[in-house]
Design an enzyme around this catalytic site. Sequence first.
Site, PDB file in Angstrom:
ATOM      1  N   ASN A   1       0.882  -1.143  -0.024  1.00 48.42           N
ATOM      2  CA  ASN A   1      -0.004  -0.006  -0.144  1.00 48.42           C
ATOM      3  C   ASN A   1       1.035   1.051   0.260  1.00 48.42           C
ATOM      4  O   ASN A   1       1.430   1.653   0.777  1.00 48.42           O
ATOM      5  CB  ASN A   1      -0.841   0.102   1.297  1.00 48.42           C
ATOM      6  CG  ASN A   1      -1.691   1.249   1.405  1.00 48.42           C
ATOM      7  OD1 ASN A   1      -1.702   1.929   0.376  1.00 48.42           O
ATOM      8  ND2 ASN A   1      -2.486   1.385   2.533  1.00 48.42           N
ATOM      9  N   TRP A   2       1.003   1.682  -1.230  1.00 49.24           N
ATOM     10  CA  TRP A   2       1.931   2.950  -1.158  1.00 49.24           C
ATOM     11  C   TRP A   2       1.514   4.310  -0.409  1.00 49.24           C
ATOM     12  O   TRP A   2       2.232   5.253  -0.593  1.00 49.24           O
ATOM     13  CB  TRP A   2       2.341   3.337  -2.689  1.00 49.24           C
ATOM     14  CG  TRP A   2       2.985   2.176  -3.495  1.00 49.24           C
ATOM     15  CD1 TRP A   2       3.605   0.962  -2.865  1.00 49.24           C
ATOM     16  CD2 TRP A   2       3.370   2.011  -4.846  1.00 49.24           C
ATOM     17  NE1 TRP A   2       4.156   0.084  -3.621  1.00 49.24           N
ATOM     18  CE2 TRP A   2       4.043   0.746  -4.933  1.00 49.24           C
ATOM     19  CE3 TRP A   2       3.178   3.020  -6.002  1.00 49.24           C
ATOM     20  CZ2 TRP A   2       4.550   0.234  -5.928  1.00 49.24           C
ATOM     21  CZ3 TRP A   2       3.765   2.203  -7.102  1.00 49.24           C
ATOM     22  CH2 TRP A   2       4.330   1.219  -7.402  1.00 49.24           C
ATOM     23  N   LYS A   3       0.118   4.168  -0.353  1.00 50.70           N
ATOM     24  CA  LYS A   3      -0.662   5.541   0.313  1.00 50.70           C
ATOM     25  C   LYS A   3      -0.426   6.718  -0.387  1.00 50.70           C
ATOM     26  O   LYS A   3      -0.224   6.581  -1.825  1.00 50.70           O
ATOM     27  CB  LYS A   3      -0.035   5.723   1.852  1.00 50.70           C
ATOM     28  CG  LYS A   3      -0.293   4.216   2.516  1.00 50.70           C
ATOM     29  CD  LYS A   3       0.010   4.463   4.061  1.00 50.70           C
ATOM     30  CE  LYS A   3      -0.251   3.331   4.695  1.00 50.70           C
ATOM     31  NZ  LYS A   3       0.175   3.209   6.446  1.00 50.70           N
TER      32      LYS A   3
ATOM     33  N   HIS B   1      -9.317   1.267   4.998  1.00 46.92           N
ATOM     34  CA  HIS B   1      -8.099   1.426   5.739  1.00 46.92           C
ATOM     35  C   HIS B   1      -8.126   2.232   7.050  1.00 46.92           C
ATOM     36  O   HIS B   1      -8.947   3.343   7.001  1.00 46.92           O
ATOM     37  CB  HIS B   1      -6.908   1.784   4.954  1.00 46.92           C
ATOM     38  CG  HIS B   1      -5.701   1.739   5.450  1.00 46.92           C
ATOM     39  ND1 HIS B   1      -5.173   2.931   6.263  1.00 46.92           N
ATOM     40  CD2 HIS B   1      -4.754   0.917   5.205  1.00 46.92           C
ATOM     41  CE1 HIS B   1      -3.868   2.537   6.675  1.00 46.92           C
ATOM     42  NE2 HIS B   1      -3.801   1.412   5.819  1.00 46.92           N
TER      43      HIS B   1
ATOM     44  N   GLU C   1      -6.651   4.711   8.115  1.00 45.22           N
ATOM     45  CA  GLU C   1      -6.498   6.173   7.918  1.00 45.22           C
ATOM     46  C   GLU C   1      -7.707   6.745   7.231  1.00 45.22           C
ATOM     47  O   GLU C   1      -7.888   7.724   7.660  1.00 45.22           O
ATOM     48  CB  GLU C   1      -5.217   6.220   6.945  1.00 45.22           C
ATOM     49  CG  GLU C   1      -3.966   5.859   7.688  1.00 45.22           C
ATOM     50  CD  GLU C   1      -2.789   5.254   7.067  1.00 45.22           C
ATOM     51  OE1 GLU C   1      -2.587   5.380   5.660  1.00 45.22           O
ATOM     52  OE2 GLU C   1      -1.895   4.883   7.405  1.00 45.22           O
TER      53      GLU C   1
ATOM     54  N   GLU D   1      -4.879  -4.795  10.539  1.00 42.87           N
ATOM     55  CA  GLU D   1      -3.936  -3.876  10.690  1.00 42.87           C
ATOM     56  C   GLU D   1      -4.228  -3.099  11.959  1.00 42.87           C
ATOM     57  O   GLU D   1      -4.923  -2.194  12.324  1.00 42.87           O
ATOM     58  CB  GLU D   1      -4.062  -2.937   9.776  1.00 42.87           C
ATOM     59  CG  GLU D   1      -3.891  -3.535   8.224  1.00 42.87           C
ATOM     60  CD  GLU D   1      -2.955  -2.471   7.259  1.00 42.87           C
ATOM     61  OE1 GLU D   1      -1.994  -2.470   6.994  1.00 42.87           O
ATOM     62  OE2 GLU D   1      -3.855  -1.314   7.136  1.00 42.87           O
TER      63      GLU D   1
ATOM     64  N   GLY E   1       3.032   2.317  10.891  1.00 45.33           N
ATOM     65  CA  GLY E   1       3.952   3.329  10.504  1.00 45.33           C
ATOM     66  C   GLY E   1       4.496   3.667  11.867  1.00 45.33           C
ATOM     67  O   GLY E   1       5.355   4.833  11.939  1.00 45.33           O
TER      68      GLY E   1
ATOM     69  N   SER F   1       3.770  -2.216  10.314  1.00 42.49           N
ATOM     70  CA  SER F   1       5.243  -2.141  10.496  1.00 42.49           C
ATOM     71  C   SER F   1       5.896  -3.569   9.910  1.00 42.49           C
ATOM     72  O   SER F   1       6.820  -4.061  10.636  1.00 42.49           O
ATOM     73  CB  SER F   1       5.789  -1.822  11.762  1.00 42.49           C
ATOM     74  OG  SER F   1       5.210  -0.297  12.127  1.00 42.49           O
TER      75      SER F   1
ATOM     76  N   GLY G   1       3.203  -0.960   4.088  1.00 42.94           N
ATOM     77  CA  GLY G   1       3.109   0.263   3.954  1.00 42.94           C
ATOM     78  C   GLY G   1       4.427   0.802   3.551  1.00 42.94           C
ATOM     79  O   GLY G   1       5.035   0.665   2.546  1.00 42.94           O
ATOM     80  N   GLY G   2       5.225   1.423   4.465  1.00 46.12           N
ATOM     81  CA  GLY G   2       6.596   1.711   4.326  1.00 46.12           C
ATOM     82  C   GLY G   2       7.805   0.991   3.701  1.00 46.12           C
ATOM     83  O   GLY G   2       8.159   1.665   2.628  1.00 46.12           O
TER      84      GLY G   2
END
Length: 251
Positions: free
Chosen positions: A9-11, A95, A97, A167, A173, A213, A234-235
């Site tokens: 997920n590149w957000k 998600h 977010e 999640e 993150g 993470s 993610g990251g």
Amino acid sequence: MRTPIIAGNWKLNNTISEAVALTTELKGLVTDCTGVEIIVAPTFTALHAVSGVLKGSNIHLAAQDVYWEDSGAFTGEVSAPMLKDVGCDYVIIGHSERRQYFGETNESVNQKVKAALSHDLKPIICVGEQLEDREAGRTETVIEDHITGGIADLSDAQLLSSVVAYEPVWAIGTGKTATPAQAQEVHSLIRKLLTDAYSDEVASQTRIQYGGSVKPENAAELMAQPDVDGALVGGASLQAESFAEIVKSAL
Ligand code: 13P
């Protein structure tokens, strides 16, 4: 029996040219990976270009959100037929977010899931508790609420076309990954909820990803848990090498 599924997920990251470069590098690193489903989820603006790079590869395309109407006066939204048109097979829905910053609710998640499924897009349905929920002993209640709300009224076949992503919000993150035991505990709760709502057969075939993470250093031990069927990253998905390493730890 369940094919592992690793999604990046590149957000809100990457211009079109950055997205194309990342996809091109990743494609080269995972060409030999079979027996694992690989997905990348760029921003809407990069979907078309990334879709072109992915043609004929073993990587699927996902969007990060979808609206439930097909078309009409809904300024700023993108629909399921449009995502199919650009080459998406999957879409991330609900998600944390989006729940935290954009008012996503179980009801909107459920509407989006149904819209995606009706256009042959596979939803990745995100669920997860906040830190204060966990500290107050409310993890199970929150997960049950997200699961029952998000998958309400789906048929067996529709659930089997869906993926659940657990999640924990406190792990996203933050560098604070859930321990493999913590992840397994919630994944097995989710599978039990699916067994109760559907059947043992359906629940045992539904894939449940862990996200929060995930890195090359912890991916293998998370995915070694019996109910952890992959990762939503993610990251670490923003670097082709680290994402490819995570993909390989699922083999
Ligand atoms: P991080 O891997 O950066 O913690 O993000 C997880 C996530 O939210 C994936 O959807």
